[in-house]
Design a protein around this motif. Structure first.
Motif, PDB file in Angstrom:
ATOM      1  N   CYS A  13       3.445  -2.307 -26.696  1.00 19.26           N
ATOM      2  CA  CYS A  13       3.489  -1.310 -25.621  1.00 19.26           C
ATOM      3  C   CYS A  13       4.772  -1.444 -24.795  1.00 19.26           C
ATOM      4  N   LEU A  14       5.178  -2.689 -24.537  1.00 21.10           N
ATOM      5  CA  LEU A  14       6.342  -2.922 -23.682  1.00 21.10           C
ATOM      6  C   LEU A  14       7.645  -2.480 -24.338  1.00 21.10           C
ATOM      7  N   THR A  15       7.673  -2.344 -25.661  1.00 23.60           N
ATOM      8  CA  THR A  15       8.897  -1.890 -26.334  1.00 23.60           C
ATOM      9  C   THR A  15       9.343  -0.520 -25.834  1.00 23.60           C
ATOM     10  N   LEU A  16       8.406   0.264 -25.295  1.00 22.60           N
ATOM     11  CA  LEU A  16       8.715   1.639 -24.892  1.00 22.60           C
ATOM     12  C   LEU A  16       8.976   1.767 -23.395  1.00 22.60           C
ATOM     13  N   ASN A  17       9.099   0.647 -22.683  1.00 23.68           N
ATOM     14  CA  ASN A  17       9.343   0.666 -21.236  1.00 23.68           C
ATOM     15  C   ASN A  17       8.348   1.559 -20.500  1.00 23.68           C
ATOM     16  N   PRO A  18       7.045   1.302 -20.634  1.00 24.90           N
ATOM     17  CA  PRO A  18       6.061   2.192 -20.021  1.00 24.90           C
ATOM     18  C   PRO A  18       5.979   1.996 -18.508  1.00 24.90           C
ATOM     19  N   ASP A  19       5.443   3.008 -17.840  1.00 26.29           N
ATOM     20  CA  ASP A  19       5.131   2.909 -16.412  1.00 26.29           C
ATOM     21  C   ASP A  19       3.652   2.585 -16.193  1.00 26.29           C
ATOM     22  N   VAL A  20       2.799   3.028 -17.124  1.00 22.21           N
ATOM     23  CA  VAL A  20       1.353   2.869 -16.983  1.00 22.21           C
ATOM     24  C   VAL A  20       0.787   2.311 -18.276  1.00 22.21           C
ATOM     25  N   LEU A  21      -0.086   1.308 -18.162  1.00 25.32           N
ATOM     26  CA  LEU A  21      -0.843   0.799 -19.305  1.00 25.32           C
ATOM     27  C   LEU A  21      -2.323   1.045 -19.072  1.00 25.32           C
ATOM     28  N   PRO A  79       0.808  -1.232   0.000  1.00 31.13           N
ATOM     29  CA  PRO A  79       0.000   0.000   0.000  1.00 31.13           C
ATOM     30  C   PRO A  79       0.834   1.272   0.000  1.00 31.13           C
ATOM     31  N   GLN A  80       2.145   1.133   0.224  1.00 31.09           N
ATOM     32  CA  GLN A  80       3.023   2.306   0.255  1.00 31.09           C
ATOM     33  C   GLN A  80       3.810   2.490  -1.037  1.00 31.09           C
ATOM     34  N   SER A  81       3.472   1.747  -2.082  1.00 33.09           N
ATOM     35  CA  SER A  81       4.148   1.934  -3.365  1.00 33.09           C
ATOM     36  C   SER A  81       4.007   3.379  -3.826  1.00 33.09           C
ATOM     37  N   PRO A  82       5.007   3.911  -4.522  1.00 34.89           N
ATOM     38  CA  PRO A  82       4.918   5.312  -4.960  1.00 34.89           C
ATOM     39  C   PRO A  82       3.770   5.535  -5.938  1.00 34.89           C
ATOM     40  N   VAL A  83       3.140   6.692  -5.862  1.00 33.91           N
ATOM     41  CA  VAL A  83       2.056   7.071  -6.772  1.00 33.91           C
ATOM     42  C   VAL A  83       2.657   7.449  -8.119  1.00 33.91           C
ATOM     43  N   VAL A  84       2.195   6.808  -9.196  1.00 35.74           N
ATOM     44  CA  VAL A  84       2.727   7.124 -10.524  1.00 35.74           C
ATOM     45  C   VAL A  84       1.762   8.000 -11.320  1.00 35.74           C
ATOM     46  N   LEU A  85       0.492   7.989 -10.962  1.00 40.43           N
ATOM     47  CA  LEU A  85      -0.493   8.781 -11.704  1.00 40.43           C
ATOM     48  C   LEU A  85      -1.524   9.305 -10.727  1.00 40.43           C
TER      49      LEU A  85
END
Length: 569
Positions: free
Chosen positions: A469-477, A301-307
């Motif tokens: 999508c993964l080719t671009l090393n995304p953080d959010v899908l 629950p303490q993972s960093p907020v990405v969006l």
């Protein structure tokens, strides 16, 4: 109870040209036999490629010219395989009618609803145009279409998916057929519209005392509507019998696997069992049911907020009259936080605004208000140049893998192109190597690199879309109904893949779906949307066990429960 349709030893194969001078043949149906009695709903069930639709379409010679049929299709004593084209055309629509999966592919976009309803009435019943229009209005009213008289002048694109399917059912019932073939009629519909269509088919069957051949890959749906079930795989019948017996005591390993591999509303396993794994485990005597009940580990629950999304809004402006326009608020005041490695599920009926909200996050729809904070910056305020490096870090997977891949590009080209645009990799060789590695990562072998999209199944294409999508090393899908068009086994494979990728790369997902069982399996938190607003927001467990809002309760009540009582040994 008399037999209306009797299929005996039906075989269908397709000529596939020659390879090294040797004729190639694909056998789609391999000796199928079953009956459809009067006033009965019989269901053909199986995965994509099992031969269900080919079996149904072969009855009325609706297959391509390269198809070869043998056996018997006895319709009230007549063998339809030996019936001439003129007689078949008289039977089509009048005695046997069809409703297909995608109404937009079946309805002619350049003709009004009224014109398309009138055609079978004039052709088969010989009605005049005025009488045919009156009957068309009655048919639309019978299938529950609001404002039926006004809808006669509408074009298909002006109707929702559920309304389009009602038009298709009205057309099928126009001549009061004795048999209705319904080929995946609810697959692309949300749960409440699906419920309405299933109840409508049931009522119409009772009212007209007709039989229905219901084709589906979803045993949950079949369990609610069918009297008799025929389970197919690889062109053969694996099991058939009364629906109560099939669900209570399935005999065939494949039937048990079909019942077991769909996500459940009552349990949340770490992984879904897929059909081949279930069959293999059953053959080895392994306790497959217990294996599938390994509970998923809770997320940090303490993972960093990405969006972070605040007061997101999107309006469309519709022209009215010569100079006026009307504002349609598609999304209003949406707020949420998405943490690294977490999944936010977004559910709601068609038209609830969930897809518009997802596309607005990527500015594929330009929002009209709010903030979308990513990496400390509001991406809604960035210029195109400033947004370019961020675009690769928020990617989208669409519902239809057939439309999202360029048919002229090889799979390799489709994966390498995004890396070239965003300057990922030192040269072409490095990019191609990365593309091949990602294909293996999503469960495809290296030979896929040089093939074209049409050479793959729907599930394989969706894997390619995820790899792209993964080719671009995304953080959010953002996954917009990414598994809704897939059958239950392929759906399970893709959902397991998404969980594996999330664990490996720490991806965060915005998972948009109308299927609450799927959302429960993959999501940590759920937004329930209605009319562009979030009406309920809580953990997936809380939403499903104790929904507060009447709307959420209605969504849950609409889910087919046929599979819930099944025993999958």
């Amino acid at each position: 109870m008399s037999t209306l349709l009797s299929i005996r030893d039906l075989k269908v194969r397709f000529r596939m040209g020659k390879l090294a001078g040797v004729p190639q043949v694909a056998e789609a149906v391999k000796g199928v036999s079953f009956d459809v009695p009067d006033n009965t709903i019989a269901a053909l069930v199986g995965e994509s490629g099992s031969g269900k639709s080919v079996t149904a379409m072969s009855m009325l010679a609706l297959l391509p010219d390269n198809a070869e049929r043998s056996g018997q299709v006895l319709w009230q004593g007549r063998d339809l395989l030996k019936t001439g084209l003129a007689e078949l055309q008289a039977i089509r629509g009048k005695e046997i009618a069809c409703v297909f999966q995608d109404p937009m592919q079946s309805l002619n976009p350049v003709f009004t609803v009224g014109a398309q309803l009138v055609e079978p009435l004039v052709r088969h019943l010989g009605l005049g145009r005025r009488a045919a229009l009156e009957r068309a209005e009655q048919l639309l009213a019978e299938v529950g279409m609001p404002e039926p008289k006004r809808r006669l002048a509408s074009y298909p694109h002006e109707l929702s998916g559920g309304q389009q399917q009602r038009v298709m059912i009205a057309m099928a019932l126009a001549c009061e057929p004795k048999l209705l073939i319904a080929d995946e009629p609810t697959t692309a519909l949300d749960v409440t519209i699906q419920r309405q269509i299933l109840e409508l088919i049931g009522r119409l069957r009772e009212r007209h005392r007709m039989s229905v051949l219901f084709i589906s890959h979803d045993l949950g749906v079949v369990g609610e509507v069918a009297d008799h079930v025929v389970v197919m795989r690889h062109g053969v019948i694996r099991e058939q019998g009364p629906v109560a017996r099939i669900f209570a005591a399935p005999q065939d390993a494949y039937t048990k696997a079909l019942l077991a591999c769909r996500p459940s509303l009552s349990e949340n396993p770490a992984r879904l069992m897929v059909i081949d794994d279930h069959i293999a485990a059953g053959a080895a005597g392994a306790p497959t049911a217990e294996a599938s009940r390994v509970v998923a580990r809770p997320k940090d629950p303490q993972s960093p907020v990405v969006l972070q999304v605040r007061a997101l809004a999107k309006s469309f402006f519709i022209k009215e009259g010569l100079f006026g326009k009307r504002e349609f608020k598609a999304v209003q005041d949406v707020n949420f936080e998405l943490r690294r490695g977490h999944t936010l599920g977004v559910v709601g009926e068609s038209g609830s605004g969930k897809t518009t909200m997802g596309l607005s996050l990527l500015r594929l729809h330009e929002p009209t208000g709010g903030e979308v904070i990513f990496d400390g910056r509001d991406i809604l305020k960035l210029s195109d140049r400033e947004r370019q490096p961020i675009r690769r870090r928020i990617q989208v997977v669409f519902q239809n893998p057939y439309a999202s891949l360029n048919p002229r590009f090889t799979i390799g080209r489709a994966l390498v192109e995004p890396m070239e645009i965003h300057a990922i990799g030192r040269d072409t060789a490095e990019r191609e190597q990365r593309a091949r590695e990602l294909l293996v990562k999503v469960g495809l072998d290296g030979s896929a690199f040089g093939k074209y999209p049409h050479e793959f199944s729907g599930g394989q294409r969706q894997r390619v879309a995820i790899a792209r999508c993964l080719t671009l090393n995304p953080d959010v899908l953002v996954l917009d109904e990414a598994v809704s068009a897939l059958d239950v086994s392929v759906q399970a494979q893709v959902l397991n893949l998404l969980k594996d990728l999330q664990d490996e790369f720490g991806l965060a997902y915005v998972f948009i779906s109308h299927d609450l069982a799927v959302v429960r399996f993959i999501s940590d938190e759920v937004l329930v949307m209605k009319d562009g607003r979030v009406v309920e927001q809580a953990s997936a467990e809380q939403i499903l066990r104790a929904p507060r809002e009447a709307y959420t309760q209605r969504l849950l009540a609409a889910i087919p429960r046929g599979y819930q009582g099944a025993v999958a040994a």
